[in-house]
Design a protein around this motif. Sequence first.
Motif, PDB file in Angstrom:
ATOM      1  N   TRP A  33     -14.274 -40.582  26.990  1.00 22.64           N
ATOM      2  CA  TRP A  33     -13.398 -40.873  28.128  1.00 22.64           C
ATOM      3  C   TRP A  33     -13.895 -42.113  28.878  1.00 22.64           C
ATOM      4  O   TRP A  33     -13.127 -42.964  29.310  1.00 22.64           O
ATOM      5  CB  TRP A  33     -13.377 -39.629  29.032  1.00 22.64           C
ATOM      6  CG  TRP A  33     -12.467 -39.737  30.198  1.00 22.64           C
ATOM      7  CD1 TRP A  33     -11.118 -39.576  30.193  1.00 22.64           C
ATOM      8  CD2 TRP A  33     -12.830 -40.027  31.540  1.00 22.64           C
ATOM      9  NE1 TRP A  33     -10.609 -39.756  31.451  1.00 22.64           N
ATOM     10  CE2 TRP A  33     -11.643 -40.029  32.309  1.00 22.64           C
ATOM     11  CE3 TRP A  33     -14.045 -40.276  32.185  1.00 22.64           C
ATOM     12  CZ2 TRP A  33     -11.632 -40.284  33.678  1.00 22.64           C
ATOM     13  CZ3 TRP A  33     -14.042 -40.537  33.555  1.00 22.64           C
ATOM     14  CH2 TRP A  33     -12.844 -40.534  34.289  1.00 22.64           C
ATOM     15  N   LYS A  34     -15.241 -42.222  28.976  1.00 22.15           N
ATOM     16  CA  LYS A  34     -15.847 -43.383  29.653  1.00 22.15           C
ATOM     17  C   LYS A  34     -15.485 -44.681  28.905  1.00 22.15           C
ATOM     18  O   LYS A  34     -15.090 -45.682  29.501  1.00 22.15           O
ATOM     19  CB  LYS A  34     -17.373 -43.221  29.688  1.00 22.15           C
ATOM     20  CG  LYS A  34     -17.956 -43.481  31.055  1.00 22.15           C
ATOM     21  CD  LYS A  34     -19.432 -43.138  31.130  1.00 22.15           C
ATOM     22  CE  LYS A  34     -20.275 -43.901  30.137  1.00 22.15           C
ATOM     23  NZ  LYS A  34     -21.589 -43.323  29.906  1.00 22.15           N
ATOM     24  N   TYR A  35     -15.606 -44.645  27.568  1.00 23.41           N
ATOM     25  CA  TYR A  35     -15.278 -45.846  26.776  1.00 23.41           C
ATOM     26  C   TYR A  35     -13.794 -46.190  26.900  1.00 23.41           C
ATOM     27  O   TYR A  35     -13.425 -47.361  26.981  1.00 23.41           O
ATOM     28  CB  TYR A  35     -15.645 -45.646  25.302  1.00 23.41           C
ATOM     29  CG  TYR A  35     -17.132 -45.684  25.066  1.00 23.41           C
ATOM     30  CD1 TYR A  35     -17.886 -46.776  25.492  1.00 23.41           C
ATOM     31  CD2 TYR A  35     -17.787 -44.642  24.433  1.00 23.41           C
ATOM     32  CE1 TYR A  35     -19.250 -46.811  25.292  1.00 23.41           C
ATOM     33  CE2 TYR A  35     -19.152 -44.665  24.232  1.00 23.41           C
ATOM     34  CZ  TYR A  35     -19.876 -45.751  24.667  1.00 23.41           C
ATOM     35  OH  TYR A  35     -21.220 -45.789  24.472  1.00 23.41           O
ATOM     36  N   ILE A  36     -12.961 -45.144  26.890  1.00 26.89           N
ATOM     37  CA  ILE A  36     -11.515 -45.381  27.016  1.00 26.89           C
ATOM     38  C   ILE A  36     -11.239 -46.067  28.352  1.00 26.89           C
ATOM     39  O   ILE A  36     -10.470 -47.039  28.426  1.00 26.89           O
ATOM     40  CB  ILE A  36     -10.729 -44.041  26.929  1.00 26.89           C
ATOM     41  CG1 ILE A  36     -10.908 -43.396  25.551  1.00 26.89           C
ATOM     42  CG2 ILE A  36      -9.258 -44.229  27.296  1.00 26.89           C
ATOM     43  CD1 ILE A  36     -10.042 -43.925  24.429  1.00 26.89           C
ATOM     44  N   ASN A  37     -11.926 -45.612  29.393  1.00 23.22           N
ATOM     45  CA  ASN A  37     -11.707 -46.228  30.706  1.00 23.22           C
ATOM     46  C   ASN A  37     -12.174 -47.675  30.742  1.00 23.22           C
ATOM     47  O   ASN A  37     -11.511 -48.530  31.332  1.00 23.22           O
ATOM     48  CB  ASN A  37     -12.433 -45.431  31.791  1.00 23.22           C
ATOM     49  CG  ASN A  37     -11.507 -44.379  32.360  1.00 23.22           C
ATOM     50  OD1 ASN A  37     -10.304 -44.413  32.097  1.00 23.22           O
ATOM     51  ND2 ASN A  37     -12.052 -43.440  33.104  1.00 23.22           N
ATOM     52  N   THR A  38     -13.306 -47.953  30.088  1.00 29.85           N
ATOM     53  CA  THR A  38     -13.776 -49.347  30.043  1.00 29.85           C
ATOM     54  C   THR A  38     -12.741 -50.212  29.332  1.00 29.85           C
ATOM     55  O   THR A  38     -12.426 -51.319  29.771  1.00 29.85           O
ATOM     56  CB  THR A  38     -15.122 -49.445  29.280  1.00 29.85           C
ATOM     57  OG1 THR A  38     -15.967 -48.412  29.746  1.00 29.85           O
ATOM     58  CG2 THR A  38     -15.775 -50.784  29.460  1.00 29.85           C
ATOM     59  N   LEU A  39     -12.200 -49.709  28.237  1.00 33.32           N
ATOM     60  CA  LEU A  39     -11.184 -50.468  27.501  1.00 33.32           C
ATOM     61  C   LEU A  39      -9.960 -50.706  28.387  1.00 33.32           C
ATOM     62  O   LEU A  39      -9.405 -51.814  28.405  1.00 33.32           O
ATOM     63  CB  LEU A  39     -10.774 -49.733  26.214  1.00 33.32           C
ATOM     64  CG  LEU A  39     -11.816 -49.730  25.092  1.00 33.32           C
ATOM     65  CD1 LEU A  39     -11.438 -48.751  23.994  1.00 33.32           C
ATOM     66  CD2 LEU A  39     -11.962 -51.134  24.496  1.00 33.32           C
ATOM     67  N   LYS A  40      -9.578 -49.688  29.140  1.00 29.00           N
ATOM     68  CA  LYS A  40      -8.420 -49.853  30.039  1.00 29.00           C
ATOM     69  C   LYS A  40      -8.708 -50.941  31.063  1.00 29.00           C
ATOM     70  O   LYS A  40      -7.850 -51.768  31.365  1.00 29.00           O
ATOM     71  CB  LYS A  40      -8.114 -48.536  30.761  1.00 29.00           C
ATOM     72  CG  LYS A  40      -7.364 -47.529  29.906  1.00 29.00           C
ATOM     73  CD  LYS A  40      -7.050 -46.295  30.725  1.00 29.00           C
ATOM     74  CE  LYS A  40      -6.267 -45.279  29.911  1.00 29.00           C
ATOM     75  NZ  LYS A  40      -6.139 -43.997  30.612  1.00 29.00           N
ATOM     76  N   GLU A  41      -9.959 -50.948  31.578  1.00 30.37           N
ATOM     77  CA  GLU A  41     -10.333 -51.983  32.563  1.00 30.37           C
ATOM     78  C   GLU A  41     -10.247 -53.377  31.950  1.00 30.37           C
ATOM     79  O   GLU A  41      -9.982 -54.350  32.625  1.00 30.37           O
ATOM     80  CB  GLU A  41     -11.761 -51.745  33.067  1.00 30.37           C
ATOM     81  CG  GLU A  41     -11.809 -50.790  34.246  1.00 30.37           C
ATOM     82  CD  GLU A  41     -13.221 -50.223  34.440  1.00 30.37           C
ATOM     83  OE1 GLU A  41     -13.302 -49.089  34.924  1.00 30.37           O
ATOM     84  OE2 GLU A  41     -14.195 -50.924  34.078  1.00 30.37           O
ATOM     85  N   GLU A  42     -10.493 -53.459  30.650  1.00 28.10           N
ATOM     86  CA  GLU A  42     -10.427 -54.771  29.975  1.00 28.10           C
ATOM     87  C   GLU A  42      -8.997 -55.205  29.695  1.00 28.10           C
ATOM     88  O   GLU A  42      -8.759 -56.292  29.195  1.00 28.10           O
ATOM     89  CB  GLU A  42     -11.209 -54.713  28.657  1.00 28.10           C
ATOM     90  CG  GLU A  42     -12.698 -54.732  28.873  1.00 28.10           C
ATOM     91  CD  GLU A  42     -13.472 -54.562  27.581  1.00 28.10           C
ATOM     92  OE1 GLU A  42     -12.865 -54.577  26.495  1.00 28.10           O
ATOM     93  OE2 GLU A  42     -14.693 -54.416  27.667  1.00 28.10           O
TER      94      GLU A  42
END
Length: 325
Positions: A33-42
Amino acid sequence: MKDKVLEILKDQDDFISGEKLSDRFDMTRANIWKYINTLKEEGYLIESVPRRGYKLVSSPDILSKGEVLPLLKTKYMGRDLYYFKTLDSTNNKAKELEEDLKEGSIIISEEQTKGRGRMGRTWISPNEKGIYTSIFLEPKGSPGDIGPLTLMGAGAVSKALDSYGVKSSIKWPNDIIVNNKKVGGILTEMSSELNKINHIIMGIGLNVSLDKEDIDEDLRSKVTSLKLEGYDLVRKELLAKILEEFEVLYDEFKNTSSISKTIDIVDSRLLGRDTRVRLISGPRIEEGLLVGLSPRGELLVEVDKEGLRNISSGEISLELDGIYL
Ligand code: BTN
């Protein structure tokens, strides 16, 4: 790991569950979930639906490894890619990393805080609005042979722009011109010994989506961006195309010592043929008629009161529509 998660999402047409992802990478769902959120931020648009999981809807136009590598058609140019969100200058970073770099490695930054142009000028480099990259090269030969490299860079950019219907010309030796204004330039820097090149760092700067406000008011008559000229281009695709075109020209030079492909491209889009130009070399300014390009890539100028001269370094200035470019 974030890149691996992205790869899986890209490979998938449908939703993939958090559980599957966490099994695949042997990590907790919270971490996924953390990685998905980082990708969304990008800038990745990722749909998440309870019990179904995640689905990639669209990818941003960023110049990261994950976005650029899948588009590359080159053998080696750009395949070793160092990506930064911000840097002072990609050329400076390439110098700093020189021990780790190899032929064709590239440094990319989404913005530059101290982007450098030729002759000590500044290169305006606002975030995600341009292509700011440096290519690391190790050509054989002596320092005197590298003149055409700048032309190769300019030729590659101009040729790549053709693919998107953008007609450009080249102001010798390194300016990319669209509608009589500058959109791009090349800054070639060399580390060498007396008779041997250690390496070359070729910086390419291209104004893709700069707005009017990004360009200093006193430069607006001479500098533009592709967007301001009506072209809406995808930076990652354009970068991949530039690297592809550059590899063709550089390979010819490297493998056969010929630069005929480069000369053909530059010659056919040389700006200012048959017009009067000013030659600027340090404090010295002379005038003459621009005749053309020599087979070695020098500029041929009929210098006033002197006659034909082959110019291999320096800058020219020429008048277009009353503006000195
Ligand atoms: C010029 O026309 O004056 C050359 C401009 C070169 C700009 C590029 S942007 C990437 C690389 N890093 C820099 O600091 N400069 C070059």
